[in-house]
Write a protein that holds these residues in place. Structure first.
Motif, PDB file in Angstrom:
ATOM      1  N   ALA A  16       0.595  -1.049  -0.159  1.00  0.00           N
ATOM      2  CA  ALA A  16       0.180   0.131   0.169  1.00  0.00           C
ATOM      3  C   ALA A  16       0.547   1.006  -0.125  1.00  0.00           C
ATOM      4  CB  ALA A  16      -1.173  -0.508   1.115  1.00  0.00           C
ATOM      5  N   GLY A  17       0.427   1.963  -0.282  1.00  0.00           N
ATOM      6  CA  GLY A  17       0.969   3.666  -0.718  1.00  0.00           C
ATOM      7  C   GLY A  17       2.504   3.776  -1.168  1.00  0.00           C
ATOM      8  N   PRO A  21      10.631   2.665   1.162  1.00  0.00           N
ATOM      9  CA  PRO A  21       9.824   1.551   1.445  1.00  0.00           C
ATOM     10  C   PRO A  21       9.992   1.439   3.168  1.00  0.00           C
ATOM     11  CG  PRO A  21      11.230   0.756  -0.306  1.00  0.00           C
ATOM     12  CD  PRO A  21      11.837   2.092  -0.092  1.00  0.00           C
ATOM     13  N   ILE A  22       9.061   0.435   3.466  1.00  0.00           N
ATOM     14  CA  ILE A  22       8.803   0.352   5.016  1.00  0.00           C
ATOM     15  C   ILE A  22       8.247  -1.482   4.634  1.00  0.00           C
ATOM     16  CG2 ILE A  22       8.524   0.007   7.568  1.00  0.00           C
ATOM     17  CD1 ILE A  22       7.600   2.911   6.456  1.00  0.00           C
ATOM     18  N   VAL A  23       9.006  -3.042   5.400  1.00  0.00           N
ATOM     19  CA  VAL A  23       8.412  -3.592   5.169  1.00  0.00           C
ATOM     20  C   VAL A  23       8.620  -4.368   6.375  1.00  0.00           C
ATOM     21  CG1 VAL A  23       8.967  -6.141   4.509  1.00  0.00           C
ATOM     22  CG2 VAL A  23       9.850  -4.511   3.296  1.00  0.00           C
ATOM     23  N   PHE A  24       7.686  -5.079   6.867  1.00  0.00           N
ATOM     24  CA  PHE A  24       6.810  -5.466   8.280  1.00  0.00           C
ATOM     25  C   PHE A  24       6.838  -6.950   8.498  1.00  0.00           C
ATOM     26  CE2 PHE A  24       4.733  -0.947   8.679  1.00  0.00           C
ATOM     27  CZ  PHE A  24       5.516  -0.601   9.290  1.00  0.00           C
ATOM     28  N   ALA A  41      -1.239   3.922   8.743  1.00  0.00           N
ATOM     29  CA  ALA A  41      -0.278   5.107   9.730  1.00  0.00           C
ATOM     30  C   ALA A  41       0.503   5.362   9.293  1.00  0.00           C
ATOM     31  CB  ALA A  41       0.371   4.825  11.310  1.00  0.00           C
ATOM     32  N   PHE A  42       1.712   4.650   7.964  1.00  0.00           N
ATOM     33  CA  PHE A  42       2.949   5.061   7.187  1.00  0.00           C
ATOM     34  C   PHE A  42       2.312   5.233   5.376  1.00  0.00           C
ATOM     35  CE2 PHE A  42       4.290   4.060  11.474  1.00  0.00           C
ATOM     36  CZ  PHE A  42       4.864   5.110  11.275  1.00  0.00           C
ATOM     37  N   LYS A  43       1.480   4.768   5.510  1.00  0.00           N
ATOM     38  CA  LYS A  43       0.740   4.419   3.951  1.00  0.00           C
ATOM     39  C   LYS A  43       0.796   5.887   2.767  1.00  0.00           C
ATOM     40  CE  LYS A  43      -3.610   3.576   3.666  1.00  0.00           C
ATOM     41  NZ  LYS A  43      -4.845   3.381   3.477  1.00  0.00           N
ATOM     42  N   ASP A  44       0.863   6.963   3.471  1.00  0.00           N
ATOM     43  CA  ASP A  44       0.625   8.482   2.659  1.00  0.00           C
ATOM     44  C   ASP A  44       2.186   8.870   2.200  1.00  0.00           C
ATOM     45  OD1 ASP A  44      -2.370   7.869   3.313  1.00  0.00           O
ATOM     46  OD2 ASP A  44      -2.363   9.326   4.892  1.00  0.00           O
ATOM     47  N   GLN A  45       3.385   8.322   3.541  1.00  0.00           N
ATOM     48  CA  GLN A  45       3.967   8.122   2.784  1.00  0.00           C
ATOM     49  C   GLN A  45       4.867   7.701   2.176  1.00  0.00           C
ATOM     50  OE1 GLN A  45       5.157  11.669   3.083  1.00  0.00           O
ATOM     51  NE2 GLN A  45       2.630  12.345   4.045  1.00  0.00           N
TER      52      GLN A  45
END
Length: 271
Positions: A16-17, A21-24, A41-45
């Protein structure tokens, strides 16, 4: 939900977004759904990636040998991603730090949430009496394949904390973890045969020069608290945050505090 076909496995993931990139990577007591509040919380940025590791959630696997590290690399390659921020909780943290050591070019910052690390010396560590009692009860229930009470006991252990009063945690969160564990047990699905990193991460912490954030819940089991302290003492470029009202899954227990700490770390890492 999209899936990536791998040897003996269909790896389910979500993205998403847009942005960096952030991978959880989820804990062993849950699946990718545990990160829903972080995705929002983080998909907008950021481009936010979550996935079910083999044998969890919707990522079914055959009983084959595999590498969690290679699975993650294959996923990132399929998405065209490098230089990601990697966030792992519990078992997911162990996968994250192992991946960082095997494929350092893919990771620009690492977040270890109540994480385990293979190869750390626990010879001087003493668990509490309460923890030993829990472990004995859980081992007996697992041996008897008595999944319903086992899942309740594990939710009690990981959400309330083994050394804290029962019902400390939000009952809805306990129910979420209990149901996630029960569903996994009742499916009787294979977990495959994961390969281990050799030498293990616990013997190679000095190799990790990127920024690392260690997150710890005050009510977590003492082995995980010990591990967080060990990481904070031995990683070269590390910060540690402790959540006073959380145990093993602080992103679910105190999501606003968790997200604020992660946001601050991201800003420092990007700066």
């Amino acid at each position: 939900m999209p899936e990536l076909k791998l040897d003996g496995c269909s790896l389910h993931y979500q993205t998403a977004g847009q942005g960096s990139p952030i991978v959880f990577i989820h804990a062993g007591v849950a699946d990718l759904s545990m990160w829903a509040q972080q995705v929002e919380a983080f998909k907008d940025q950021h481009q936010v990636v979550t996935y079910d590791t083999r044998g969890y959630g919707q990522s079914f696997t055959e009983d084959v040998e595999f590498s969690n590290r290679q699975d993650l690399k294959n996923l990132l390659d399929s998405l065209g991603l490098k230089q990601v921020v990697l966030v792992g909780c519990s078992r997911g943290g162990s996968i994250a730090i192992d991946f960082t050591l095997e494929f350092p070019e893919y990771v620009r910052a690492l977040v270890m949430v109540c994480a385990g690390v293979n190869g750390v010396d626990f010879s001087a560590f003493e668990p509490t009496e309460a923890e030993q009692q829990f472990w004995g009860q859980m081992e007996a229930l697992a041996a008897a394949q008595d999944w319903e009470p086992l899942s309740h006991l594990e939710a009690r252990y990981w959400l309330d904390g083994p050394n804290s009063p029962e019902h400390r945690a939000d009952p809805d969160l306990r129910a979420y973890i209990q149901q996630a564990m029960l569903k996994k047990y009742q499916k009787h699905q294979h977990s495959g045969k994961p390969s281990v990193l050799n030498p293990p991460a616990g013997q190679r912490l000095s190799e990790i020069q990127i920024p690392v954030l260690v997150m710890q819940g005050l009510h977590d089991e003492s082995p995980t608290v010990f591990m967080a302290d060990h990481l904070a003492q031995h990683l070269p470029n590390v910060r540690k945050v402790t959540f006073e009202d959380a145990a093993h899954v602080p992103n679910l227990e105190v999501p606003e505090q968790f997200n604020a700490a992660l946001q601050e770390f991201l800003e420092r890492a990007e700066g």
